[in-house]
Design a protein around this motif. Structure first.
Motif, PDB file in Angstrom:
ATOM      1  N   ARG A   1       4.884   2.738   1.233  1.00 49.54           N
ATOM      2  CA  ARG A   1       5.309   3.908   1.102  1.00 49.54           C
ATOM      3  C   ARG A   1       4.476   4.835   2.004  1.00 49.54           C
ATOM      4  O   ARG A   1       3.308   4.855   1.701  1.00 49.54           O
ATOM      5  CB  ARG A   1       5.300   4.306  -0.507  1.00 49.54           C
ATOM      6  N   TRP A   2       4.852   5.932   2.629  1.00 52.19           N
ATOM      7  CA  TRP A   2       3.954   6.787   3.436  1.00 52.19           C
ATOM      8  C   TRP A   2       4.544   8.109   3.152  1.00 52.19           C
ATOM      9  O   TRP A   2       5.778   8.420   3.602  1.00 52.19           O
ATOM     10  CB  TRP A   2       4.024   6.538   4.951  1.00 52.19           C
ATOM     11  N   VAL A   3       3.861   8.938   2.566  1.00 56.56           N
ATOM     12  CA  VAL A   3       4.031  10.452   2.368  1.00 56.56           C
ATOM     13  C   VAL A   3       3.085  11.044   3.078  1.00 56.56           C
ATOM     14  O   VAL A   3       1.826  10.806   3.084  1.00 56.56           O
ATOM     15  CB  VAL A   3       3.954  10.492   0.577  1.00 56.56           C
TER      16      VAL A   3
ATOM     17  N   THR B   1       0.621  -1.265   0.023  1.00 53.11           N
ATOM     18  CA  THR B   1      -0.068  -0.001  -0.039  1.00 53.11           C
ATOM     19  C   THR B   1       0.776   1.303   0.110  1.00 53.11           C
ATOM     20  O   THR B   1       1.859   1.433   0.917  1.00 53.11           O
ATOM     21  CB  THR B   1      -0.989  -0.083   1.190  1.00 53.11           C
ATOM     22  N   ARG B   2       0.577   2.176  -0.805  1.00 54.77           N
ATOM     23  CA  ARG B   2       1.168   3.437  -1.179  1.00 54.77           C
ATOM     24  C   ARG B   2       0.194   4.562  -0.444  1.00 54.77           C
ATOM     25  O   ARG B   2      -0.959   4.665  -0.663  1.00 54.77           O
ATOM     26  CB  ARG B   2       1.659   4.085  -2.353  1.00 54.77           C
ATOM     27  N   VAL B   3       0.647   5.158   0.533  1.00 60.73           N
ATOM     28  CA  VAL B   3      -0.097   6.260   1.742  1.00 60.73           C
ATOM     29  C   VAL B   3       0.122   7.473   1.453  1.00 60.73           C
ATOM     30  O   VAL B   3       1.432   7.769   1.372  1.00 60.73           O
ATOM     31  CB  VAL B   3      -0.194   5.785   2.995  1.00 60.73           C
ATOM     32  N   LEU B   4      -1.125   8.583   1.338  1.00 59.77           N
ATOM     33  CA  LEU B   4      -0.729   9.867   1.167  1.00 59.77           C
ATOM     34  C   LEU B   4      -1.577  10.249   2.496  1.00 59.77           C
ATOM     35  O   LEU B   4      -2.648  10.059   2.717  1.00 59.77           O
ATOM     36  CB  LEU B   4      -1.135  10.573   0.029  1.00 59.77           C
TER      37      LEU B   4
ATOM     38  N   LEU C   1      -4.191   4.752  -0.701  1.00 56.50           N
ATOM     39  CA  LEU C   1      -5.156   5.080   0.283  1.00 56.50           C
ATOM     40  C   LEU C   1      -4.548   6.478   0.733  1.00 56.50           C
ATOM     41  O   LEU C   1      -3.403   6.728   0.868  1.00 56.50           O
ATOM     42  CB  LEU C   1      -4.536   3.989   1.617  1.00 56.50           C
ATOM     43  N   ILE C   2      -5.387   7.529   0.869  1.00 57.45           N
ATOM     44  CA  ILE C   2      -5.321   8.782   1.231  1.00 57.45           C
ATOM     45  C   ILE C   2      -6.024   8.897   2.532  1.00 57.45           C
ATOM     46  O   ILE C   2      -7.066   8.555   2.765  1.00 57.45           O
ATOM     47  CB  ILE C   2      -5.910   9.824   0.035  1.00 57.45           C
ATOM     48  N   VAL C   3      -5.338   9.367   3.666  1.00 53.86           N
ATOM     49  CA  VAL C   3      -5.975   9.516   4.785  1.00 53.86           C
ATOM     50  C   VAL C   3      -6.000  10.808   5.539  1.00 53.86           C
ATOM     51  O   VAL C   3      -5.061  11.589   5.119  1.00 53.86           O
ATOM     52  CB  VAL C   3      -5.278   8.499   5.877  1.00 53.86           C
ATOM     53  N   SER C   4      -6.856  11.173   6.373  1.00 53.40           N
ATOM     54  CA  SER C   4      -6.787  12.478   7.047  1.00 53.40           C
ATOM     55  C   SER C   4      -7.549  12.378   8.370  1.00 53.40           C
ATOM     56  O   SER C   4      -8.656  12.128   8.410  1.00 53.40           O
ATOM     57  CB  SER C   4      -7.802  13.609   5.957  1.00 53.40           C
ATOM     58  N   ARG C   5      -6.966  12.327   9.531  1.00 50.27           N
ATOM     59  CA  ARG C   5      -7.277  12.311  10.867  1.00 50.27           C
ATOM     60  C   ARG C   5      -7.291  13.595  11.335  1.00 50.27           C
ATOM     61  O   ARG C   5      -6.728  14.472  11.582  1.00 50.27           O
ATOM     62  CB  ARG C   5      -6.289  11.595  11.528  1.00 50.27           C
TER      63      ARG C   5
ATOM     64  N   ALA D   1      -4.508   9.871  -6.607  1.00 53.59           N
ATOM     65  CA  ALA D   1      -5.212   8.445  -6.224  1.00 53.59           C
ATOM     66  C   ALA D   1      -4.972   7.507  -7.337  1.00 53.59           C
ATOM     67  O   ALA D   1      -5.053   7.877  -8.383  1.00 53.59           O
ATOM     68  CB  ALA D   1      -6.757   8.473  -6.081  1.00 53.59           C
ATOM     69  N   ALA D   2      -4.601   6.396  -6.893  1.00 48.10           N
ATOM     70  CA  ALA D   2      -4.402   5.252  -7.948  1.00 48.10           C
ATOM     71  C   ALA D   2      -5.609   4.725  -8.302  1.00 48.10           C
ATOM     72  O   ALA D   2      -6.700   4.934  -7.492  1.00 48.10           O
ATOM     73  CB  ALA D   2      -3.174   4.179  -7.278  1.00 48.10           C
ATOM     74  N   ALA D   3      -5.721   3.706  -9.330  1.00 45.94           N
ATOM     75  CA  ALA D   3      -7.051   3.047  -9.453  1.00 45.94           C
ATOM     76  C   ALA D   3      -7.282   2.191  -8.340  1.00 45.94           C
ATOM     77  O   ALA D   3      -6.706   1.626  -7.824  1.00 45.94           O
ATOM     78  CB  ALA D   3      -6.867   2.283 -10.916  1.00 45.94           C
ATOM     79  N   GLY D   4      -8.813   2.213  -8.031  1.00 44.99           N
ATOM     80  CA  GLY D   4      -9.339   1.689  -6.847  1.00 44.99           C
ATOM     81  C   GLY D   4      -9.017   2.228  -5.397  1.00 44.99           C
ATOM     82  O   GLY D   4      -9.011   1.530  -4.550  1.00 44.99           O
ATOM     83  N   ALA D   5      -8.203   3.436  -5.475  1.00 45.54           N
ATOM     84  CA  ALA D   5      -7.982   3.856  -4.211  1.00 45.54           C
ATOM     85  C   ALA D   5      -9.191   4.372  -3.165  1.00 45.54           C
ATOM     86  O   ALA D   5     -10.206   4.229  -3.463  1.00 45.54           O
ATOM     87  CB  ALA D   5      -7.009   5.128  -4.463  1.00 45.54           C
ATOM     88  N   ARG D   6      -8.683   4.407  -2.049  1.00 49.79           N
ATOM     89  CA  ARG D   6      -9.842   4.776  -0.897  1.00 49.79           C
ATOM     90  C   ARG D   6      -9.259   5.844  -0.199  1.00 49.79           C
ATOM     91  O   ARG D   6      -8.141   6.055   0.115  1.00 49.79           O
ATOM     92  CB  ARG D   6      -9.836   3.551   0.161  1.00 49.79           C
ATOM     93  N   PHE D   7     -10.203   6.592   0.271  1.00 51.65           N
ATOM     94  CA  PHE D   7     -10.060   7.810   1.105  1.00 51.65           C
ATOM     95  C   PHE D   7     -10.689   7.595   2.446  1.00 51.65           C
ATOM     96  O   PHE D   7     -11.987   7.222   2.647  1.00 51.65           O
ATOM     97  CB  PHE D   7     -10.778   9.042   0.539  1.00 51.65           C
ATOM     98  N   LEU D   8      -9.860   8.056   3.398  1.00 49.59           N
ATOM     99  CA  LEU D   8     -10.431   7.556   4.890  1.00 49.59           C
ATOM    100  C   LEU D   8     -10.289   8.744   5.681  1.00 49.59           C
ATOM    101  O   LEU D   8      -9.197   9.402   5.902  1.00 49.59           O
ATOM    102  CB  LEU D   8      -9.621   6.445   5.307  1.00 49.59           C
ATOM    103  N   TYR D   9     -11.185   9.338   6.216  1.00 51.50           N
ATOM    104  CA  TYR D   9     -11.444  10.597   6.815  1.00 51.50           C
ATOM    105  C   TYR D   9     -12.078  10.464   8.193  1.00 51.50           C
ATOM    106  O   TYR D   9     -12.920   9.553   8.485  1.00 51.50           O
ATOM    107  CB  TYR D   9     -12.077  11.669   6.072  1.00 51.50           C
TER     108      TYR D   9
END
Length: 226
Positions: free
Chosen positions: A80-82, A58-61, A122-126, A140-148
């Motif tokens: 990868r965590w960016v 998983t590559r995470v932003l 995966l794009i995350v925002s806590r 986002a990559a194809a099929g990516a998810r956003f978690l907020y």
């Protein structure tokens, strides 16, 4: 526990000066008040969903990374965590706390910097900025998810913003746990952080031996392309 010094007119809550002061005085970005929870931390729902979507590939932003606690905790579990934040003082702490991650200075409002274009799975925002939502198609990559996760049971315009870019809400969780602020100063800091007004008369009328009761709330959204 160290507490932030009283606010000044030029040091409004959630202003750049306010975040810089938290970084200097607390050495991290966190809720600057003491709280006593009457149940599980409502943010554990976000943690569980994040872990569920992490794999070694998983590559995470991460949007609004603060001092980097999630990069330090979850970053080793993915490829990868960016992350980015708008506050240089917090980014300096993040680089110390999570040296294996990549950190960049950005406010989420201008064109996405090349280093943040991914693609990310995966794009995350806590508790972080919803300003990342319009930029999801770029990162986002194809099929990516956003978690907020947001600090109230409803965060205005999050589903609407997602629909505007062609993303769908796949799941919503609203979690509320009873909590207490043990002292007046804790209650004052909590209200300042949440943009609410703390009234000493209300405190004195409603305080119990445990402190003043309130609800610790979280709104969690998982989204993906429609």
């Amino acid at each position: 526990m160290r507490r932030p010094s009283p606010s000044h007119r030029s040091d409004l809550p959630h202003s750049r000066e306010w975040y810089a002061r938290l970084a200097r005085e607390l050495g991290e970005y966190r809720h600057p008040w003491t709280r006593v929870l009457g149940g599980p931390d409502p943010e554990l729902t976000f943690d569980a969903l994040l872990l569920e979507h992490l794999t070694p590939e998983t590559r995470v932003l991460e949007a609004g990374c603060g001092h980097g606690p999630d990069a330090a905790r979850f970053g080793p579990s993915c490829a990868r965590w960016v992350a980015y934040d708008r506050e240089p003082e917090l980014l300096a702490l993040a680089r110390q706390n999570a040296p294996q991650a990549e950190f960049h200075l950005w406010d989420g409002k201008s064109e996405v910097p090349e280093a943040l274009r991914g693609p990310f799975d995966l794009i995350v925002s806590r508790r972080g900025p919803t300003s990342v939502i319009p930029h999801l198609p770029t990162a986002a990559a194809a099929g990516a998810r956003f978690l907020y996760v947001g600090p109230r049971l409803d965060v205005p315009r999050v589903p609407e913003r997602l629909r505007a870019i062609g993303w769908a809400v796949l799941g919503e969780w609203r979690v509320s746990v009873r909590a207490w602020a043990p002292t007046w100063e804790d209650w004052r800091l909590r209200c300042e952080f949440m943009g609410e007004t703390a009234r000493r008369g209300d405190w004195e009328a409603e305080v119990t031996p445990r402190g003043l009761s309130y609800r610790e709330e979280r709104y969690i959204v998982l989204a993906g392309e429609s």
